[in-house]
Enzyme design. Structure first.
Site, PDB file in Angstrom:
ATOM      1  N   LYS A  13       0.834  -1.217   0.000  1.00 23.17           N
ATOM      2  CA  LYS A  13       0.000   0.000   0.000  1.00 23.17           C
ATOM      3  C   LYS A  13       0.866   1.263   0.000  1.00 23.17           C
ATOM      4  CE  LYS A  13      -2.177  -1.133   3.827  1.00 23.17           C
ATOM      5  NZ  LYS A  13      -1.480  -2.407   4.120  1.00 23.17           N
ATOM      6  N   ARG A  88     -10.249   0.277   8.368  1.00 19.26           N
ATOM      7  CA  ARG A  88      -9.706  -1.043   8.663  1.00 19.26           C
ATOM      8  C   ARG A  88     -10.735  -1.957   9.304  1.00 19.26           C
ATOM      9  NH1 ARG A  88      -3.946   0.271   8.602  1.00 19.26           N
ATOM     10  NH2 ARG A  88      -2.723  -1.596   8.965  1.00 19.26           N
ATOM     11  N   ARG A 127      11.096  -4.935   5.382  1.00 14.41           N
ATOM     12  CA  ARG A 127      10.822  -3.529   5.030  1.00 14.41           C
ATOM     13  C   ARG A 127      11.800  -2.588   5.737  1.00 14.41           C
ATOM     14  NH1 ARG A 127       4.818  -1.717   5.318  1.00 14.41           N
ATOM     15  NH2 ARG A 127       4.839  -2.895   7.253  1.00 14.41           N
ATOM     16  N   ARG A 160      10.699  -0.536  11.205  1.00 18.38           N
ATOM     17  CA  ARG A 160       9.624  -0.227  12.151  1.00 18.38           C
ATOM     18  C   ARG A 160       9.635  -1.217  13.309  1.00 18.38           C
ATOM     19  NH1 ARG A 160       4.347   0.347   8.442  1.00 18.38           N
ATOM     20  NH2 ARG A 160       3.481  -0.811  10.196  1.00 18.38           N
ATOM     21  N   ARG A 171      -0.913  -8.825  13.144  1.00 17.90           N
ATOM     22  CA  ARG A 171      -1.533  -7.854  12.230  1.00 17.90           C
ATOM     23  C   ARG A 171      -2.225  -8.570  11.073  1.00 17.90           C
ATOM     24  NH1 ARG A 171       3.810  -4.837  11.479  1.00 17.90           N
ATOM     25  NH2 ARG A 171       2.861  -3.912   9.636  1.00 17.90           N
TER      26      ARG A 171
HETATM   27  P1  ADP Z   1       0.813  -1.658   7.376  1.00 16.42           P
HETATM   28  O1  ADP Z   1       1.221  -0.730   6.266  1.00 16.42           O
HETATM   29  O2  ADP Z   1       1.876  -2.639   7.688  1.00 16.42           O
HETATM   30  O3  ADP Z   1      -0.532  -2.246   7.124  1.00 16.42           O
HETATM   31  P2  ADP Z   1       0.150   0.693   8.941  1.00 16.42           P
HETATM   32  O4  ADP Z   1       1.296   1.638   8.934  1.00 16.42           O
HETATM   33  O5  ADP Z   1      -0.996   1.005   8.048  1.00 16.42           O
HETATM   34  O6  ADP Z   1       0.703  -0.774   8.679  1.00 16.42           O
HETATM   35  O7  ADP Z   1      -0.415   0.546  10.413  1.00 16.42           O
HETATM   36  C1  ADP Z   1       0.440   0.244  11.502  1.00 16.42           C
HETATM   37  C2  ADP Z   1      -0.398   0.086  12.761  1.00 16.42           C
HETATM   38  O8  ADP Z   1      -1.069   1.318  13.039  1.00 16.42           O
HETATM   39  C3  ADP Z   1      -1.496  -0.956  12.681  1.00 16.42           C
HETATM   40  O9  ADP Z   1      -1.031  -2.268  12.981  1.00 16.42           O
HETATM   41  C4  ADP Z   1      -2.481  -0.436  13.734  1.00 16.42           C
HETATM   42  O10 ADP Z   1      -2.032  -0.744  15.042  1.00 16.42           O
HETATM   43  C5  ADP Z   1      -2.372   1.071  13.572  1.00 16.42           C
HETATM   44  N1  ADP Z   1      -3.364   1.574  12.597  1.00 16.42           N
HETATM   45  C6  ADP Z   1      -3.118   2.129  11.375  1.00 16.42           C
HETATM   46  N2  ADP Z   1      -4.260   2.473  10.765  1.00 16.42           N
HETATM   47  C7  ADP Z   1      -5.269   2.134  11.621  1.00 16.42           C
HETATM   48  C8  ADP Z   1      -6.692   2.214  11.557  1.00 16.42           C
HETATM   49  N3  ADP Z   1      -7.342   2.709  10.478  1.00 16.42           N
HETATM   50  N4  ADP Z   1      -7.393   1.768  12.637  1.00 16.42           N
HETATM   51  C9  ADP Z   1      -6.789   1.291  13.720  1.00 16.42           C
HETATM   52  N5  ADP Z   1      -5.456   1.154  13.833  1.00 16.42           N
HETATM   53  C10 ADP Z   1      -4.693   1.574  12.801  1.00 16.42           C
HETATM   54  P1  ADP Z   2       2.040  -1.889   3.200  1.00 14.76           P
HETATM   55  O1  ADP Z   2       2.008  -0.371   3.243  1.00 14.76           O
HETATM   56  O2  ADP Z   2       0.864  -2.465   2.476  1.00 14.76           O
HETATM   57  O3  ADP Z   2       2.233  -2.508   4.541  1.00 14.76           O
HETATM   58  P2  ADP Z   2       4.632  -1.547   1.842  1.00 14.76           P
HETATM   59  O4  ADP Z   2       4.330  -0.721   0.643  1.00 14.76           O
HETATM   60  O5  ADP Z   2       5.314  -0.877   2.969  1.00 14.76           O
HETATM   61  O6  ADP Z   2       3.296  -2.312   2.327  1.00 14.76           O
HETATM   62  O7  ADP Z   2       5.461  -2.809   1.347  1.00 14.76           O
HETATM   63  C1  ADP Z   2       5.900  -3.820   2.271  1.00 14.76           C
HETATM   64  C2  ADP Z   2       7.300  -4.282   1.872  1.00 14.76           C
HETATM   65  O8  ADP Z   2       7.210  -5.029   0.637  1.00 14.76           O
HETATM   66  C3  ADP Z   2       8.273  -3.144   1.599  1.00 14.76           C
HETATM   67  O9  ADP Z   2       9.534  -3.519   2.049  1.00 14.76           O
HETATM   68  C4  ADP Z   2       8.238  -2.983   0.068  1.00 14.76           C
HETATM   69  O10 ADP Z   2       9.478  -2.497  -0.446  1.00 14.76           O
HETATM   70  C5  ADP Z   2       7.967  -4.396  -0.402  1.00 14.76           C
HETATM   71  N1  ADP Z   2       7.119  -4.446  -1.602  1.00 14.76           N
HETATM   72  C6  ADP Z   2       6.080  -3.630  -1.918  1.00 14.76           C
HETATM   73  N2  ADP Z   2       5.511  -3.980  -3.101  1.00 14.76           N
HETATM   74  C7  ADP Z   2       6.221  -5.054  -3.543  1.00 14.76           C
HETATM   75  C8  ADP Z   2       6.124  -5.881  -4.726  1.00 14.76           C
HETATM   76  N3  ADP Z   2       5.197  -5.674  -5.665  1.00 14.76           N
HETATM   77  N4  ADP Z   2       7.016  -6.890  -4.849  1.00 14.76           N
HETATM   78  C9  ADP Z   2       7.964  -7.108  -3.881  1.00 14.76           C
HETATM   79  N5  ADP Z   2       8.106  -6.364  -2.766  1.00 14.76           N
HETATM   80  C10 ADP Z   2       7.249  -5.344  -2.588  1.00 14.76           C
END
Ligand code: ADP
Ligand code: ADP
Ligand code: ZN
Length: 214
Positions: A13, A88, A127, A160, A171
């Site tokens: 994302k 979410r 990541r 992170r 998660r």
């Molecule tokens: P990822 O990209 O790995 O999905 P995020 O950065 O979006 O992680 O979120 C990290 C953490 O922040 C989540 O595991 C949750 O604890 C909190 N969080 C983020 N967005 C929300 C949301 N919309 N509602 C509740 N908790 C959230």
């Molecule tokens: P999210 O916000 O959904 O948690 P991220 O965009 O942070 O996901 O991506 C999670 C990890 O996977 C990062 O280290 C990123 O560089 C890697 N990644 C993202 N898209 C791809 C892809 N299409 N193929 C391989 N690795 C990816």
């Protein structure tokens, strides 16, 4: 354009968000980024959110929804936005519908990035993020040219604190139980765009851009 990015942790994302906001010139609203900034700055919100984030649980809706509502009311979000990581759960999705109705606007599309659960832990644990500009890398799949250093701004890369195996597994469970039902919710609204998140990063973006069609 009023867009939502949906997908499990590690789906890509944040990576795709950077491309989308650049191309369509809309603000990137990531609830995860907002919480992390508040934790770093030691605000009240940050103190309350930290225990949930570290455990891989959702931050309570009572904190999250108001924060998004305030952000969507800011000037830069009036012509469009990209929500990343919100909503979410169903209560958040219904609250968002209400907020948008009050603002007299509608969602354009919900981009659902699908990835097989078996590769999510490796994605998230590998990541790395730039401390300075927030750019996202992966130690294997998308490495920076110099280890630990951002290609774009030479900032320092960090991992992170919630990107460890145990928290990522929590998660992923939370995603399956609470967030995945939103795929049906937005399919019924007729706004979903499904993309295969297992292709290369550039190809995933091509699929998104061609589905958005501008
Ligand atoms: P990822 O990209 O790995 O999905 P995020 O950065 O979006 O992680 O979120 C990290 C953490 O922040 C989540 O595991 C949750 O604890 C909190 N969080 C983020 N967005 C929300 C949301 N919309 N509602 C509740 N908790 C959230
Ligand atoms: P999210 O916000 O959904 O948690 P991220 O965009 O942070 O996901 O991506 C999670 C990890 O996977 C990062 O280290 C990123 O560089 C890697 N990644 C993202 N898209 C791809 C892809 N299409 N193929 C391989 N690795 C990816
Ligand atoms: Zn950087």
């Amino acid at each position: 354009m009023r867009l939502i990015l949906l997908g499990p942790p590690g789906a890509g994302k944040g990576t795709q968000a950077a491309n989308i906001v650049d191309k369509y010139n809309i603000p990137h609203i990531s609830t995860g980024d907002i919480f992390r900034k508040n934790i770093k700055e030691g605000t009240d919100l940050g103190k309350k959110a930290k225990e949930y984030i570290d455990g891989g649980q959702l931050v309570p809706d009572s904190l999250t929804i108001a924060l998004v509502e305030d952000r969507l009311k800011q000037d830069d979000a009036q012509d469009g936005f990209l929500l990343d990581g919100f909503p979410r759960n169903l209560d958040q999705a219904e609250a968002l519908d209400q907020i948008l109705e009050n603002m007299a606007c509608k969602l354009t599309s919900v981009i659902n990035i699908a990835v097989d659960p078996s590769i999510l832990v490796e994605r998230a644990v590998g990541r790395r993020i730039c401390k300075n500009c927030g750019a996202t890398y992966h130690v294997v799949f998308n490495p920076s040219k110099v280890e630990g250093v951002c290609d774009k701004c030479s900032g320092e890369l960090y991992q992170r604190s919630d990107d460890n195996e145990e928290t990522v597994s929590n998660r992923i469970n939370v995603y399956s139980n609470e967030t995945a039902p939103l795929i049906d919710y937005y399919t019924e609204q007729g706004v979903i765009i499904n993309v295969d998140g297992q292709k290369d990063i550039d190809l995933v973006f091509e699929d998104i851009a061609s589905a958005l069609g501008r």
